[in-house]
Design an enzyme around this catalytic site. Structure first.
Site, PDB file in Angstrom:
ATOM      1  N   TYR A 146      11.929   8.051  15.079  1.00  0.00           N
ATOM      2  CA  TYR A 146      12.008   8.006  13.631  1.00  0.00           C
ATOM      3  C   TYR A 146      12.834   8.928  13.180  1.00  0.00           C
ATOM      4  O   TYR A 146      13.549   8.444  11.881  1.00  0.00           O
ATOM      5  CB  TYR A 146      10.627   8.598  13.452  1.00  0.00           C
ATOM      6  CG  TYR A 146       9.934   8.548  11.669  1.00  0.00           C
ATOM      7  CD1 TYR A 146       9.780   7.491  11.276  1.00  0.00           C
ATOM      8  CD2 TYR A 146      10.247   9.746  11.186  1.00  0.00           C
ATOM      9  CE1 TYR A 146       9.308   7.331   9.897  1.00  0.00           C
ATOM     10  CE2 TYR A 146       9.679   9.997   9.836  1.00  0.00           C
ATOM     11  CZ  TYR A 146       9.164   8.542   9.282  1.00  0.00           C
ATOM     12  OH  TYR A 146       8.874   8.667   7.926  1.00  0.00           O
ATOM     13  N   ASN A 152      11.431   0.788   1.250  1.00  0.00           N
ATOM     14  CA  ASN A 152      10.306   1.726   1.600  1.00  0.00           C
ATOM     15  C   ASN A 152       9.943   1.340   2.755  1.00  0.00           C
ATOM     16  O   ASN A 152       9.153   2.376   3.615  1.00  0.00           O
ATOM     17  CB  ASN A 152       9.468   1.571   0.262  1.00  0.00           C
ATOM     18  CG  ASN A 152       8.167   2.290   0.501  1.00  0.00           C
ATOM     19  OD1 ASN A 152       7.983   3.594   0.528  1.00  0.00           O
ATOM     20  ND2 ASN A 152       7.088   1.408   0.962  1.00  0.00           N
ATOM     21  N   ALA A 153       9.762   0.120   3.424  1.00  0.00           N
ATOM     22  CA  ALA A 153       8.950  -0.249   4.368  1.00  0.00           C
ATOM     23  C   ALA A 153       9.398   0.422   5.722  1.00  0.00           C
ATOM     24  O   ALA A 153      10.642   0.817   5.750  1.00  0.00           O
ATOM     25  CB  ALA A 153       9.226  -1.674   4.929  1.00  0.00           C
ATOM     26  N   ARG A 193       0.756  -1.125   0.075  1.00  0.00           N
ATOM     27  CA  ARG A 193       0.040  -0.046  -0.006  1.00  0.00           C
ATOM     28  C   ARG A 193       0.917   1.308  -0.076  1.00  0.00           C
ATOM     29  O   ARG A 193       2.068   1.316   0.102  1.00  0.00           O
ATOM     30  CB  ARG A 193      -0.875  -0.106   1.421  1.00  0.00           C
ATOM     31  CG  ARG A 193       0.026   0.275   2.602  1.00  0.00           C
ATOM     32  CD  ARG A 193      -0.831   0.323   3.746  1.00  0.00           C
ATOM     33  NE  ARG A 193      -0.287   0.829   4.775  1.00  0.00           N
ATOM     34  CZ  ARG A 193      -0.762   0.988   6.110  1.00  0.00           C
ATOM     35  NH1 ARG A 193      -1.738   0.179   6.285  1.00  0.00           N
ATOM     36  NH2 ARG A 193      -0.034   1.717   6.887  1.00  0.00           N
ATOM     37  N   ASN A 240      11.865  16.317  14.343  1.00  0.00           N
ATOM     38  CA  ASN A 240      10.440  16.459  14.486  1.00  0.00           C
ATOM     39  C   ASN A 240      10.262  16.186  15.985  1.00  0.00           C
ATOM     40  O   ASN A 240      10.623  15.080  16.483  1.00  0.00           O
ATOM     41  CB  ASN A 240       9.733  15.793  13.289  1.00  0.00           C
ATOM     42  CG  ASN A 240       8.437  16.312  13.070  1.00  0.00           C
ATOM     43  OD1 ASN A 240       8.119  17.435  13.431  1.00  0.00           O
ATOM     44  ND2 ASN A 240       7.582  15.383  12.588  1.00  0.00           N
ATOM     45  N   LYS A 277      15.790   7.766  10.236  1.00  0.00           N
ATOM     46  CA  LYS A 277      15.741   8.190   8.937  1.00  0.00           C
ATOM     47  C   LYS A 277      16.996   9.017   8.646  1.00  0.00           C
ATOM     48  O   LYS A 277      17.559   9.160   7.557  1.00  0.00           O
ATOM     49  CB  LYS A 277      14.470   9.022   8.540  1.00  0.00           C
ATOM     50  CG  LYS A 277      13.279   8.314   8.623  1.00  0.00           C
ATOM     51  CD  LYS A 277      13.176   7.205   7.689  1.00  0.00           C
ATOM     52  CE  LYS A 277      11.773   6.581   7.697  1.00  0.00           C
ATOM     53  NZ  LYS A 277      12.014   5.693   6.698  1.00  0.00           N
TER      54      LYS A 277
HETATM   55  P1  NAD Z   1       2.387   3.012   4.912  1.00  0.00           P
HETATM   56  O1  NAD Z   1       2.553   2.909   6.391  1.00  0.00           O
HETATM   57  O2  NAD Z   1       1.280   3.510   4.173  1.00  0.00           O
HETATM   58  O3  NAD Z   1       2.891   1.800   4.250  1.00  0.00           O
HETATM   59  C1  NAD Z   1       4.319   0.978   4.824  1.00  0.00           C
HETATM   60  C2  NAD Z   1       4.355  -0.387   4.263  1.00  0.00           C
HETATM   61  O4  NAD Z   1       5.420  -0.952   5.030  1.00  0.00           O
HETATM   62  C3  NAD Z   1       2.936  -0.783   4.785  1.00  0.00           C
HETATM   63  O5  NAD Z   1       2.521  -1.955   3.712  1.00  0.00           O
HETATM   64  C4  NAD Z   1       3.508  -1.920   5.902  1.00  0.00           C
HETATM   65  O6  NAD Z   1       2.697  -3.136   6.294  1.00  0.00           O
HETATM   66  C5  NAD Z   1       4.903  -2.410   5.489  1.00  0.00           C
HETATM   67  N1  NAD Z   1       5.876  -2.541   6.488  1.00  0.00           N
HETATM   68  C6  NAD Z   1       6.146  -2.091   7.870  1.00  0.00           C
HETATM   69  N2  NAD Z   1       7.000  -2.820   8.364  1.00  0.00           N
HETATM   70  C7  NAD Z   1       7.271  -3.789   7.740  1.00  0.00           C
HETATM   71  C8  NAD Z   1       8.167  -4.931   7.991  1.00  0.00           C
HETATM   72  N3  NAD Z   1       8.994  -4.988   9.213  1.00  0.00           N
HETATM   73  N4  NAD Z   1       8.367  -5.655   6.901  1.00  0.00           N
HETATM   74  C9  NAD Z   1       7.941  -5.584   5.761  1.00  0.00           C
HETATM   75  N5  NAD Z   1       6.943  -4.473   5.247  1.00  0.00           N
HETATM   76  C10 NAD Z   1       6.672  -3.837   6.503  1.00  0.00           C
HETATM   77  O7  NAD Z   1       3.626   4.183   5.157  1.00  0.00           O
HETATM   78  P2  NAD Z   1       3.947   5.207   3.770  1.00  0.00           P
HETATM   79  O8  NAD Z   1       3.321   6.628   3.909  1.00  0.00           O
HETATM   80  O9  NAD Z   1       3.551   4.523   2.454  1.00  0.00           O
HETATM   81  O10 NAD Z   1       5.395   5.351   3.890  1.00  0.00           O
HETATM   82  C11 NAD Z   1       6.491   4.620   3.023  1.00  0.00           C
HETATM   83  C12 NAD Z   1       7.923   5.067   3.364  1.00  0.00           C
HETATM   84  O11 NAD Z   1       7.888   6.682   3.123  1.00  0.00           O
HETATM   85  C13 NAD Z   1       8.103   4.812   4.814  1.00  0.00           C
HETATM   86  O12 NAD Z   1       9.593   4.396   5.010  1.00  0.00           O
HETATM   87  C14 NAD Z   1       7.942   6.140   5.619  1.00  0.00           C
HETATM   88  O13 NAD Z   1       8.729   6.348   6.867  1.00  0.00           O
HETATM   89  C15 NAD Z   1       8.267   7.106   4.511  1.00  0.00           C
HETATM   90  N6  NAD Z   1       7.973   8.554   4.672  1.00  0.00           N
HETATM   91  C16 NAD Z   1       6.432   8.822   4.326  1.00  0.00           C
HETATM   92  C17 NAD Z   1       5.947   9.973   4.467  1.00  0.00           C
HETATM   93  C18 NAD Z   1       4.543  10.225   4.124  1.00  0.00           C
HETATM   94  O14 NAD Z   1       4.417  11.518   4.334  1.00  0.00           O
HETATM   95  N7  NAD Z   1       3.662   9.414   3.953  1.00  0.00           N
HETATM   96  C19 NAD Z   1       6.961  10.953   4.711  1.00  0.00           C
HETATM   97  C20 NAD Z   1       8.258  10.718   4.897  1.00  0.00           C
HETATM   98  C21 NAD Z   1       8.510   9.464   4.883  1.00  0.00           C
END
Ligand code: NAD
Length: 431
Positions: free
Chosen positions: A336, A271-272, A203, A330, A340
């Protein structure tokens, strides 16, 4: 969650009110669509200083006259002293107003010369210039700086920054080395014949990354935790790829990925990620450890295992996911932010070694506020602040991070290494 403010500011009363009250006025961004893959308008080339760059080698379709350019490339690689900076003003001052909506300004600079502090001062000045212009230019326009010595090696980077694919990338400084690069046989499917694995791809941003890499021709492997297996399989089926149910914190995750990919891997996208927010005074060790383990330790472990197993083929690409929270810090996110920031350290240290030892590049994307389920759960006031506090006055979309990843994964991006590129609309946090 839809950005209602953005829709409202596009209406006549919205335009009136925002102008009267001095509120942010986000412009709808021109993002990449198959039926609209390029920006509408010419690409104007301007020069400051005496340049030795062979820009024709990058084949960008630049012209020396364009009335309402969609893009302006300012070659400032020849700026070697403060006096010559005046030519930056002379070149851009008359045209900046005419740059189209969602247009691009790309400043080309030279690497800083440690033996010449006048050149270094003038070239570093371009960074402050770029970031300041990005903050004032408005109307969905972006401004970025590329430091380069070889235009051909930078062609994929310039192509990305001059296209709708970089809609949410602004105020960035990207360094491109001088390596020999090989353009793909089919520019529309640059990853054809390659395999890409995306962690956390059931997702959100990961799903969008898998989708974009599949669009570019890659065979995708959608990895996610066993609890998300159905979603991962659904994504993989839609993209003609395969899914892998695996928790990346498992000690043998790298070995299991290697076993699932006996023919090797070309693109590895870490990405996770998870958040477990609390101020440090209230944060139990489990929250700290969980975030550090998923976001950083498992990235290090699986990268080491896949490099050691030779799973990542020569010419491979690693793209890790940082965050602006790791660059700017933050409140409530010490765990976190630490995880990062660690990604940025990993990328910078591993990049030269991975390239020399395995022919693999290592880069990171650092998303800002991206519209996902994760950010939809953020309380309204903080969500609105996150959306507006950037030069484009709106949140990014998962596709913006995905396009940036696809550029770093591109076969012709072999000279882009050790970079941490923010996809944040030039967030005011830590900018
Ligand atoms: P999300 O929570 O929608 O999706 C993360 C996915 O990672 C999920 O499907 C989850 O099941 C999977 N996951 C979590 N732990 C896992 C594990 N141990 N093994 C395998 N899969 C695992 O998050 P998102 O918003 O799509 O974020 C994706 C990446 O981008 C992350 O690293 C997040 O920190 C980073 N990020 C997101 C934002 C934002 O604004 N959404 C901002 C900065 C960074």
């Amino acid at each position: 969650m839809a950005d209602r403010y953005l829709s409202f500011t596009g209406t006549a009363p919205g335009r009136f009110l925002t102008r009267r009250l001095g509120l942010p006025r986000p412009a709808p961004l021109h993002r990449w669509l198959p039926e609209r893959p390029e920006l509408d308008g010419g690409r104007l080339l301007l020069t400051a200083g005496k340049s030795d760059l062979d820009l024709a080698a990058a084949d960008l379709g630049l012209t020396t006259a364009a009335e309402h350019p969609a893009a302006v490339v300012l070659d400032a690689t020849g700026v070697r002293d403060v006096g010559t900076l005046a030519e930056v003003h002379t070149a851009l001052h008359p045209v900046v107003r005419s740059v189209a909506e969602s247009g691009r300004i790309v400043v080309l600079g030279a690497p800083l010369d440690p033996a010449d502090h006048h050149q270094a001062a003038a070239q570093q000045a371009l960074e402050g210039f770029t970031r300041s212009l990005g903050k004032e230019i408005g109307r969905g326009r972006t401004v970025n700086l590329v430091r380069l010595t070889d235009a051909r090696a930078a062609a994929s980077t310039l192509g990305f920054l001059l296209s709708p694919k970089s809609a949410y990338v602004s105020g960035q400084v990207v360094e491109v080395g001088a390596r020999e690069v090989t353009p793909p046989d089919d520019p529309a499917r640059p990853l054809a014949g390659r395999t890409a694995l995306v962690t956390g791809a059931a997702r959100g941003i990961g799903e969008a990354v898998a989708e974009t890499l599949a669009r570019d021709g890659a065979r995708v492997v959608v990895l996610d935790v066993p609890q998300a297996e159905d979603d991962a399989r659904r994504v993989a089926d839609r993209l003609g790829g395969t899914s892998l149910a695996l928790d990346i914190t498992a000690p043998d995750a790298g070995e299991r990925i290697a076993a699932a990919l006996p023919d090797g891997l070309d693109v590895l996208v870490h990405n996770a990620g998870i958040t477990r927010d609390r101020r440090l005074v209230n944060m139990p060790a489990e929250r700290w450890n969980a975030v550090l383990d998923v976001n950083l330790a498992s990235v290090l472990r699986t990268t080491d295992a896949l490099l050691a197993a030779g799973t990542l083929r020569t010419g491979g690409r690693i793209v890790a996911t940082a965050s602006i929270a790791g660059l700017a810090g933050n409140a409530g996110q010490t765990n976190y932010g630490a995880s990062k920031a660690g990604i940025a350290g990993l990328v910078r240290a591993l990049a030269p070694r991975a390239l020399d030892g395995h022919g693999v590049t290592v880069n990171a994307v650092a998303p800002g506020f991206i519209e996902t389920k994760m950010t939809a759960a953020v309380p309204l006031f903080i969500r609105e602040a996150g959306r507006r506090m950037n030069s484009l006055a709106q949140g990014g979309l998962p596709a913006d991070v995905a396009e940036t990843t696809a550029w770093l994964a591109h076969p012709a991006s072999g000279a882009v290494n050790g970079q941490v590129v923010r996809v944040c609309g030039q967030s005011l946090l830590g900018a």
